[in-house]
Design a protein around this motif. Structure first.
Motif, PDB file in Angstrom:
ATOM      1  N   VAL A  60       0.855  -1.178   0.000  1.00  0.00           N
ATOM      2  CA  VAL A  60       0.000   0.000   0.000  1.00  0.00           C
ATOM      3  C   VAL A  60       0.896   1.233   0.000  1.00  0.00           C
ATOM      4  CG1 VAL A  60      -1.694   1.324   1.332  1.00  0.00           C
ATOM      5  CG2 VAL A  60      -1.854  -1.166   1.221  1.00  0.00           C
ATOM      6  N   VAL A  61       0.601   2.144  -0.906  1.00  0.00           N
ATOM      7  CA  VAL A  61       1.341   3.395  -0.999  1.00  0.00           C
ATOM      8  C   VAL A  61       0.425   4.521  -0.538  1.00  0.00           C
ATOM      9  CG1 VAL A  61       2.524   4.998  -2.554  1.00  0.00           C
ATOM     10  CG2 VAL A  61       2.712   2.524  -2.917  1.00  0.00           C
ATOM     11  N   MET A  62       0.991   5.449   0.208  1.00  0.00           N
ATOM     12  CA  MET A  62       0.253   6.633   0.614  1.00  0.00           C
ATOM     13  C   MET A  62       1.080   7.868   0.254  1.00  0.00           C
ATOM     14  SD  MET A  62      -0.849   8.318   4.215  1.00  0.00           S
ATOM     15  CE  MET A  62       0.695   9.188   4.269  1.00  0.00           C
ATOM     16  N   ALA A  63       0.422   8.817  -0.382  1.00  0.00           N
ATOM     17  CA  ALA A  63       1.034  10.122  -0.640  1.00  0.00           C
ATOM     18  C   ALA A  63       0.142  11.168   0.005  1.00  0.00           C
ATOM     19  CB  ALA A  63       1.169  10.365  -2.137  1.00  0.00           C
ATOM     20  N   SER A  64       0.762  12.195   0.559  1.00  0.00           N
ATOM     21  CA  SER A  64      -0.013  13.268   1.183  1.00  0.00           C
ATOM     22  C   SER A  64       0.613  14.613   0.857  1.00  0.00           C
ATOM     23  CB  SER A  64      -0.093  13.070   2.702  1.00  0.00           C
ATOM     24  OG  SER A  64       1.196  13.111   3.269  1.00  0.00           O
ATOM     25  N   TRP A  69       5.041  17.422   1.655  1.00  0.00           N
ATOM     26  CA  TRP A  69       4.532  16.181   1.061  1.00  0.00           C
ATOM     27  C   TRP A  69       5.173  14.987   1.755  1.00  0.00           C
ATOM     28  CZ3 TRP A  69       6.034  20.456  -1.607  1.00  0.00           C
ATOM     29  CH2 TRP A  69       5.151  21.020  -2.519  1.00  0.00           C
ATOM     30  N   THR A  70       4.422  13.901   1.835  1.00  0.00           N
ATOM     31  CA  THR A  70       4.979  12.636   2.304  1.00  0.00           C
ATOM     32  C   THR A  70       4.677  11.572   1.264  1.00  0.00           C
ATOM     33  OG1 THR A  70       3.022  11.781   3.460  1.00  0.00           O
ATOM     34  CG2 THR A  70       4.474  13.265   4.705  1.00  0.00           C
ATOM     35  N   LEU A  71       5.538  10.576   1.211  1.00  0.00           N
ATOM     36  CA  LEU A  71       5.354   9.436   0.329  1.00  0.00           C
ATOM     37  C   LEU A  71       5.870   8.228   1.088  1.00  0.00           C
ATOM     38  CD1 LEU A  71       4.673   8.263  -2.459  1.00  0.00           C
ATOM     39  CD2 LEU A  71       6.981   8.951  -3.201  1.00  0.00           C
ATOM     40  N   SER A  72       5.028   7.206   1.213  1.00  0.00           N
ATOM     41  CA  SER A  72       5.450   6.014   1.950  1.00  0.00           C
ATOM     42  C   SER A  72       4.804   4.775   1.365  1.00  0.00           C
ATOM     43  CB  SER A  72       5.100   6.132   3.441  1.00  0.00           C
ATOM     44  OG  SER A  72       3.702   6.299   3.616  1.00  0.00           O
ATOM     45  N   ILE A  86       8.368   4.283  -5.368  1.00  0.00           N
ATOM     46  CA  ILE A  86       7.470   5.133  -6.125  1.00  0.00           C
ATOM     47  C   ILE A  86       8.181   6.462  -6.379  1.00  0.00           C
ATOM     48  CG2 ILE A  86       5.242   6.348  -6.064  1.00  0.00           C
ATOM     49  CD1 ILE A  86       5.061   3.275  -6.235  1.00  0.00           C
ATOM     50  N   THR A  87       7.981   7.026  -7.556  1.00  0.00           N
ATOM     51  CA  THR A  87       8.606   8.317  -7.870  1.00  0.00           C
ATOM     52  C   THR A  87       7.729   9.458  -7.370  1.00  0.00           C
ATOM     53  OG1 THR A  87       7.522   8.527 -10.015  1.00  0.00           O
ATOM     54  CG2 THR A  87       9.639   7.343  -9.967  1.00  0.00           C
ATOM     55  N   TRP A  88       8.362  10.592  -7.133  1.00  0.00           N
ATOM     56  CA  TRP A  88       7.613  11.777  -6.746  1.00  0.00           C
ATOM     57  C   TRP A  88       6.696  12.222  -7.879  1.00  0.00           C
ATOM     58  CZ3 TRP A  88       6.107  13.457  -2.414  1.00  0.00           C
ATOM     59  CH2 TRP A  88       6.866  13.257  -1.270  1.00  0.00           C
ATOM     60  N   GLU A  89       7.109  11.994  -9.115  1.00  0.00           N
ATOM     61  CA  GLU A  89       6.254  12.359 -10.251  1.00  0.00           C
ATOM     62  C   GLU A  89       4.934  11.596 -10.186  1.00  0.00           C
ATOM     63  OE1 GLU A  89       9.509  11.470 -10.550  1.00  0.00           O
ATOM     64  OE2 GLU A  89      10.313  13.458 -10.986  1.00  0.00           O
ATOM     65  N   GLU A  90       4.997  10.305  -9.902  1.00  0.00           N
ATOM     66  CA  GLU A  90       3.780   9.494  -9.789  1.00  0.00           C
ATOM     67  C   GLU A  90       2.922   9.959  -8.618  1.00  0.00           C
ATOM     68  OE1 GLU A  90       0.936   6.360 -10.287  1.00  0.00           O
ATOM     69  OE2 GLU A  90       2.322   7.385 -11.622  1.00  0.00           O
ATOM     70  N   ALA A  91       3.540  10.203  -7.485  1.00  0.00           N
ATOM     71  CA  ALA A  91       2.795  10.654  -6.305  1.00  0.00           C
ATOM     72  C   ALA A  91       2.117  11.993  -6.571  1.00  0.00           C
ATOM     73  CB  ALA A  91       3.729  10.750  -5.101  1.00  0.00           C
ATOM     74  N   GLU A  92       2.843  12.927  -7.159  1.00  0.00           N
ATOM     75  CA  GLU A  92       2.260  14.244  -7.435  1.00  0.00           C
ATOM     76  C   GLU A  92       1.129  14.153  -8.450  1.00  0.00           C
ATOM     77  OE1 GLU A  92       5.609  16.694  -8.409  1.00  0.00           O
ATOM     78  OE2 GLU A  92       6.254  16.789  -6.323  1.00  0.00           O
ATOM     79  N   ARG A  93       1.274  13.283  -9.446  1.00  0.00           N
ATOM     80  CA  ARG A  93       0.199  13.102 -10.422  1.00  0.00           C
ATOM     81  C   ARG A  93      -1.067  12.633  -9.725  1.00  0.00           C
ATOM     82  NH1 ARG A  93      -2.300   9.181 -12.875  1.00  0.00           N
ATOM     83  NH2 ARG A  93      -0.941   7.536 -12.090  1.00  0.00           N
ATOM     84  N   ARG A  94      -0.938  11.657  -8.843  1.00  0.00           N
ATOM     85  CA  ARG A  94      -2.099  11.138  -8.128  1.00  0.00           C
ATOM     86  C   ARG A  94      -2.692  12.176  -7.167  1.00  0.00           C
ATOM     87  NH1 ARG A  94      -2.872   5.386  -8.166  1.00  0.00           N
ATOM     88  NH2 ARG A  94      -1.384   4.389  -9.574  1.00  0.00           N
ATOM     89  N   LEU A  95      -1.842  12.913  -6.493  1.00  0.00           N
ATOM     90  CA  LEU A  95      -2.345  13.965  -5.599  1.00  0.00           C
ATOM     91  C   LEU A  95      -3.082  15.048  -6.378  1.00  0.00           C
ATOM     92  CD1 LEU A  95       0.709  14.219  -3.206  1.00  0.00           C
ATOM     93  CD2 LEU A  95      -1.637  13.676  -2.492  1.00  0.00           C
ATOM     94  N   ASN A  96      -2.544  15.428  -7.521  1.00  0.00           N
ATOM     95  CA  ASN A  96      -3.195  16.449  -8.340  1.00  0.00           C
ATOM     96  C   ASN A  96      -4.525  15.954  -8.892  1.00  0.00           C
ATOM     97  OD1 ASN A  96      -1.223  18.380  -7.906  1.00  0.00           O
ATOM     98  ND2 ASN A  96      -0.030  17.736  -9.678  1.00  0.00           N
TER      99      ASN A  96
END
Length: 135
Positions: A19-23, A68-71, A116-126
């Motif tokens: 499970v990945v979480m981005a905030s 931002w956090t990514l875990s 996970i890349t920050w690009e992927e996390a930011e895309r999902r957050l956006n």
């Protein structure tokens, strides 16, 4: 603390889906930034020792008041156990009143997709923030 790179903390078991979480957090005022940064570092240390944590990264833009956090976690149970204990739980209760905005996204990935890349996390957050994005 601009970006703390991905710290690999564990290896997912084959056949599982971590499970990945981005905030994304934005505090109301620059005066709230130092305290939020201190808590962020405490929570990073907690996450690095938490059972089930597979990897973590942090990013901050203090002058923009944004963090931002990514875990990644073995499962939601491990993630919720981390979030429900100290120092995480009391820090979030303390900081809730200074938050201007908070966004969270969760998804699962095959073990080979970590980190996970920050690009992927930011895309999902956006996508999550977009008014046309599905809930």
């Amino acid at each position: 603390m601009p970006t703390l790179p991905w710290a690999q903390l564990g290896t997912p078991d084959p056949g599982t889906e971590p499970v990945v979480m981005a905030s994304r957090f934005e505090v109301r005022s620059l005066r709230h930034v130092p305290g939020f940064m201190v808590d962020s570092m405490r929570l990073l240390l907690q996450a690095r020792r938490a059972p089930g944590a597979l990897g973590v990264s942090l990013k901050a833009r203090p002058l923009r008041r944004t963090f931002w956090t990514l875990s990644a976690w073995t499962d939601r149970k491990a993630l919720y156990a981390y979030a429900g204990t100290g120092p995480h739980k009391p820090a979030m209760e303390r900081r809730r009143k200074v938050m201007r905005d908070s966004v969270f996204v969760f998804w699962t990935v095959p073990p080979g997709d970590l980190p996970i890349t920050w690009e992927e996390a930011e895309r999902r957050l956006n996508e999550r923030r977009s008014p046309s994005a599905p809930s």
